[in-house]
Design an enzyme around this catalytic site. Sequence first.
Site, PDB file in Angstrom:
ATOM      1  N   ALA A  24       0.722  -1.052  -0.043  1.00 31.73           N
ATOM      2  CA  ALA A  24      -0.190   0.007   0.017  1.00 31.73           C
ATOM      3  C   ALA A  24       0.866   1.336   0.065  1.00 31.73           C
ATOM      4  O   ALA A  24       0.301   2.310  -0.518  1.00 31.73           O
ATOM      5  CB  ALA A  24      -0.796   0.009   1.194  1.00 31.73           C
ATOM      6  N   ARG A  36      -1.848   0.284   7.507  1.00 27.85           N
ATOM      7  CA  ARG A  36      -1.199   0.233   8.722  1.00 27.85           C
ATOM      8  C   ARG A  36      -0.688   1.504   9.543  1.00 27.85           C
ATOM      9  O   ARG A  36      -0.367   1.357  10.883  1.00 27.85           O
ATOM     10  CB  ARG A  36      -0.565  -1.096   9.063  1.00 27.85           C
ATOM     11  CG  ARG A  36      -1.515  -2.114   8.943  1.00 27.85           C
ATOM     12  CD  ARG A  36      -0.930  -3.416   9.173  1.00 27.85           C
ATOM     13  NE  ARG A  36      -1.851  -4.626   8.989  1.00 27.85           N
ATOM     14  CZ  ARG A  36      -2.332  -5.091   7.855  1.00 27.85           C
ATOM     15  NH1 ARG A  36      -1.773  -4.798   6.871  1.00 27.85           N
ATOM     16  NH2 ARG A  36      -3.027  -6.071   7.825  1.00 27.85           N
ATOM     17  N   GLN A 104       0.503  -6.296  -3.849  1.00 27.92           N
ATOM     18  CA  GLN A 104      -0.792  -6.385  -3.165  1.00 27.92           C
ATOM     19  C   GLN A 104      -1.603  -5.418  -3.305  1.00 27.92           C
ATOM     20  O   GLN A 104      -2.796  -5.500  -2.631  1.00 27.92           O
ATOM     21  CB  GLN A 104      -0.277  -6.451  -1.354  1.00 27.92           C
ATOM     22  CG  GLN A 104       0.896  -7.265  -1.085  1.00 27.92           C
ATOM     23  CD  GLN A 104       1.580  -6.943   0.528  1.00 27.92           C
ATOM     24  OE1 GLN A 104       0.958  -7.503   1.404  1.00 27.92           O
ATOM     25  NE2 GLN A 104       2.785  -6.413   0.446  1.00 27.92           N
ATOM     26  N   ASP A 107      -5.005  -1.306  -6.920  1.00 29.34           N
ATOM     27  CA  ASP A 107      -5.438  -0.214  -7.712  1.00 29.34           C
ATOM     28  C   ASP A 107      -5.216  -0.032  -9.075  1.00 29.34           C
ATOM     29  O   ASP A 107      -5.402   0.694 -10.060  1.00 29.34           O
ATOM     30  CB  ASP A 107      -4.870   1.188  -6.968  1.00 29.34           C
ATOM     31  CG  ASP A 107      -3.253   1.102  -6.675  1.00 29.34           C
ATOM     32  OD1 ASP A 107      -2.693   0.427  -7.730  1.00 29.34           O
ATOM     33  OD2 ASP A 107      -2.551   1.340  -5.617  1.00 29.34           O
ATOM     34  N   HIS A 122      -3.774  -9.770  -4.862  1.00 25.19           N
ATOM     35  CA  HIS A 122      -4.766  -9.494  -4.019  1.00 25.19           C
ATOM     36  C   HIS A 122      -5.924  -8.933  -4.981  1.00 25.19           C
ATOM     37  O   HIS A 122      -7.123  -8.484  -4.567  1.00 25.19           O
ATOM     38  CB  HIS A 122      -4.608  -8.339  -2.917  1.00 25.19           C
ATOM     39  CG  HIS A 122      -3.923  -9.202  -1.714  1.00 25.19           C
ATOM     40  ND1 HIS A 122      -3.331  -8.313  -0.954  1.00 25.19           N
ATOM     41  CD2 HIS A 122      -3.375 -10.280  -1.640  1.00 25.19           C
ATOM     42  CE1 HIS A 122      -2.436  -8.998  -0.077  1.00 25.19           C
ATOM     43  NE2 HIS A 122      -2.959 -10.191  -0.233  1.00 25.19           N
ATOM     44  N   CYS A 130     -19.588 -12.272 -12.334  1.00 25.32           N
ATOM     45  CA  CYS A 130     -20.889 -12.980 -11.728  1.00 25.32           C
ATOM     46  C   CYS A 130     -20.229 -14.414 -11.154  1.00 25.32           C
ATOM     47  O   CYS A 130     -19.584 -15.211 -11.657  1.00 25.32           O
ATOM     48  CB  CYS A 130     -21.757 -13.275 -12.735  1.00 25.32           C
ATOM     49  SG  CYS A 130     -23.146 -14.302 -12.501  1.00 25.32           S
ATOM     50  N   CYS A 133     -22.025 -17.393 -13.764  1.00 23.23           N
ATOM     51  CA  CYS A 133     -21.688 -17.661 -14.960  1.00 23.23           C
ATOM     52  C   CYS A 133     -20.131 -17.143 -15.273  1.00 23.23           C
ATOM     53  O   CYS A 133     -19.803 -17.329 -16.469  1.00 23.23           O
ATOM     54  CB  CYS A 133     -22.574 -17.070 -15.967  1.00 23.23           C
ATOM     55  SG  CYS A 133     -22.654 -15.065 -16.065  1.00 23.23           S
ATOM     56  N   SER A 192       4.366  -3.217   5.123  1.00 22.82           N
ATOM     57  CA  SER A 192       4.624  -3.467   6.292  1.00 22.82           C
ATOM     58  C   SER A 192       4.858  -5.001   6.704  1.00 22.82           C
ATOM     59  O   SER A 192       5.419  -5.405   7.954  1.00 22.82           O
ATOM     60  CB  SER A 192       3.493  -3.104   7.355  1.00 22.82           C
ATOM     61  OG  SER A 192       2.151  -3.996   6.757  1.00 22.82           O
TER      62      SER A 192
HETATM   63  P1  NAD Z   1       0.340  -1.600   4.973  1.00 20.66           P
HETATM   64  O1  NAD Z   1      -0.716  -0.425   4.911  1.00 20.66           O
HETATM   65  O2  NAD Z   1       0.271  -2.660   6.078  1.00 20.66           O
HETATM   66  O3  NAD Z   1       1.889  -1.158   5.025  1.00 20.66           O
HETATM   67  C1  NAD Z   1       2.152   0.078   4.027  1.00 20.66           C
HETATM   68  C2  NAD Z   1       3.652   0.507   4.581  1.00 20.66           C
HETATM   69  O4  NAD Z   1       4.022   1.594   3.673  1.00 20.66           O
HETATM   70  C3  NAD Z   1       3.647   1.157   6.269  1.00 20.66           C
HETATM   71  O5  NAD Z   1       4.616   0.516   6.993  1.00 20.66           O
HETATM   72  C4  NAD Z   1       4.277   2.402   5.737  1.00 20.66           C
HETATM   73  O6  NAD Z   1       5.176   2.972   6.646  1.00 20.66           O
HETATM   74  C5  NAD Z   1       4.796   2.444   4.218  1.00 20.66           C
HETATM   75  N1  NAD Z   1       4.648   3.830   3.616  1.00 20.66           N
HETATM   76  C6  NAD Z   1       3.434   4.313   3.398  1.00 20.66           C
HETATM   77  N2  NAD Z   1       3.910   5.349   2.508  1.00 20.66           N
HETATM   78  C7  NAD Z   1       5.175   4.857   1.962  1.00 20.66           C
HETATM   79  C8  NAD Z   1       6.051   5.716   1.207  1.00 20.66           C
HETATM   80  N3  NAD Z   1       5.453   6.978   0.334  1.00 20.66           N
HETATM   81  N4  NAD Z   1       7.032   5.236   0.911  1.00 20.66           N
HETATM   82  C9  NAD Z   1       7.661   4.204   1.457  1.00 20.66           C
HETATM   83  N5  NAD Z   1       6.969   3.580   2.434  1.00 20.66           N
HETATM   84  C10 NAD Z   1       5.613   3.913   2.847  1.00 20.66           C
HETATM   85  O7  NAD Z   1       0.250  -2.281   3.542  1.00 20.66           O
HETATM   86  P2  NAD Z   1       0.495  -3.754   2.861  1.00 20.66           P
HETATM   87  O8  NAD Z   1       1.716  -4.327   3.597  1.00 20.66           O
HETATM   88  O9  NAD Z   1       0.400  -3.596   1.385  1.00 20.66           O
HETATM   89  O10 NAD Z   1      -0.693  -4.338   3.270  1.00 20.66           O
HETATM   90  C11 NAD Z   1      -2.066  -3.945   3.319  1.00 20.66           C
HETATM   91  C12 NAD Z   1      -3.075  -4.629   2.489  1.00 20.66           C
HETATM   92  O11 NAD Z   1      -3.814  -3.546   2.185  1.00 20.66           O
HETATM   93  C13 NAD Z   1      -2.694  -5.277   1.381  1.00 20.66           C
HETATM   94  O12 NAD Z   1      -2.803  -6.400   1.467  1.00 20.66           O
HETATM   95  C14 NAD Z   1      -3.254  -4.408   0.331  1.00 20.66           C
HETATM   96  O13 NAD Z   1      -3.787  -5.228  -0.538  1.00 20.66           O
HETATM   97  C15 NAD Z   1      -4.110  -3.672   0.844  1.00 20.66           C
HETATM   98  N6  NAD Z   1      -4.601  -2.178   0.337  1.00 20.66           N
HETATM   99  C16 NAD Z   1      -4.005  -1.524  -0.965  1.00 20.66           C
HETATM  100  C17 NAD Z   1      -4.175  -0.602  -1.274  1.00 20.66           C
HETATM  101  C18 NAD Z   1      -3.918  -0.240  -2.827  1.00 20.66           C
HETATM  102  O14 NAD Z   1      -4.349  -0.767  -3.492  1.00 20.66           O
HETATM  103  N7  NAD Z   1      -3.291   0.988  -2.993  1.00 20.66           N
HETATM  104  C19 NAD Z   1      -4.136   0.607  -0.141  1.00 20.66           C
HETATM  105  C20 NAD Z   1      -4.393   0.160   0.929  1.00 20.66           C
HETATM  106  C21 NAD Z   1      -4.308  -1.043   1.253  1.00 20.66           C
END
Ligand code: NAD
Length: 244
Positions: A24, A36, A104, A107, A122, A130, A133, A192
């Site tokens: 994320a 997080r 993960q 978007d 993900h 659907c 189908c 994270s």
């Molecule tokens: P997470 O939110 O657990 O961790 C994100 C990490 O990124 C944090 O530790 C934070 O310190 C770091 N971070 C934030 N901005 C940053 C930047 N500009 N540069 C460097 N580091 C940065 O995210 P995760 O580990 O991907 O797990 C969360 C779950 O949520 C995943 O399964 C994901 O599918 C989903 N998710 C997806 C999106 C998206 O599609 N953009 C957004 C939010 C959550």
Amino acid sequence: MDESLKKLEQWLKEAKNICFLTGAGMSTESGIPDFRSQNGLWSKNLEFTEIVSRWYFEESPDQFWRYFKEIFRTKLLHNYEPNRGHYFLAGLEKLNKQVSIITQNIDGLHQEAGSSTVYEIHGSIRSAACPECGRNYNLYYINSHEVPLCDSHGGRTILKPDVVLFGDAVHHLEEALDAALQSDLFIVLGSSLQVTPINQIPQLVSYKNGIRNVIINLEETIFDDIFDLVIHKKIGDAVSQVNM
Ligand code: NAD
């Protein structure tokens, strides 16, 4: 440029096959909140794991869609664009590097930036299908209906979003792991590493000889000690200092 970025630049130049694992944090610079870190979405939606679950979708698909649309409003509106981090990864392909991205994120921003090999483990927010189908529907259709239904079956079947819900299996896990283990440079960006089974990929990479293993993340993660190089910076700030 500090020593860690110099090393990153040198390793990127030397690498032939680079695999990225993005989370994320990759998209926060595009205006999409992560889950997080302090200001992330997670803390505001305590029942998130219950709502965005297969169980809840099966139990109450109407209500599921109402919450789903609320939780994922930013992503569903799709009024965001790839940032300098996404473009940096896409640019590496033009330098004749073999690049694969395990993301993960749901978007679609890596593909929009021009990356060609992206494993969306993900799933994706940009479509729904659907359950009866398998017919696919796009984001426009999803956004135009409060509760999107399949046109067939008398219009009664509620579509399931193509995102992996809690309780669903992740997608492309085997291909993603292969890509990671075949790389000579593996880089985690903005995660994270709290979500399983994905956080096992960097661990498996660290057991294999010959793969340089890097993480760029704003905050410390519980796995920082398995990496050869740890950079606590914004992804955009880090990559914009690297000259390829
Ligand atoms: P997470 O939110 O657990 O961790 C994100 C990490 O990124 C944090 O530790 C934070 O310190 C770091 N971070 C934030 N901005 C940053 C930047 N500009 N540069 C460097 N580091 C940065 O995210 P995760 O580990 O991907 O797990 C969360 C779950 O949520 C995943 O399964 C994901 O599918 C989903 N998710 C997806 C999106 C998206 O599609 N953009 C957004 C939010 C959550």
